[in-house]
Design a protein around this motif. Structure first.
Motif: not given
Length: 118
Positions: A47-51, A55-62, A64-79
């Motif tokens: 796992v790299a990241a999950d949400i 809206g709670r996001a968690t990240y792998a240590e490797s 953290k600080g470089r990757f950001t996970i987000s989601r757009d509910s209206a577009q049904n898309t996760v980035y």
């Protein structure tokens, strides 16, 4: 059923950025969490990241600080915004959705290749 389609992978130099997208379709109301996993050659998928839907996001240590996970509910898309990429980030990246309704069910996208050159 849930369908996941990733896009946005490619080749980038170390220090560069990429943004992965995953469009979610089907029975989206059963999803409890979305995530991005990756699998490098010869290694297990991790796992790299999950949400969560809250809206709670968690990240792998490797990442953290470089990757950001987000989601757009209206577009049904996760980035997954990936900055300061390193050669060790090279992997196939998979979008993941999990449902805990009744029993745990996991859905996967087809994967998108990310290659970081040094």
């Amino acid at each position: 059923q849930v369908q996941l389609v990733e896009s946005g992978g490619g080749l980038v130099q170390a220090g560069g950025s990429l943004r992965l997208s995953c469009v979610v379709s089907g029975n989206i109301y059963i999803i409890d969490a979305l995530g991005w996993y990756r699998q490098a050659p010869g290694k297990e998928r991790e796992v790299a990241a999950d949400i969560s839907v809250a809206g709670r996001a968690t990240y792998a240590e490797s990442v953290k600080g470089r990757f950001t996970i987000s989601r757009d509910s209206a577009q049904n898309t996760v980035y997954l915004q990936m900055n300061s990429l390193r050669p060790e980030d090279t992997a196939v990246y998979y979008c993941n959705a999990v449902s805990y309704r009744g029993r745990k069910t996991t859905y996967w996208g087809q994967g998108t290749q990310v290659t970081v050159s040094s």
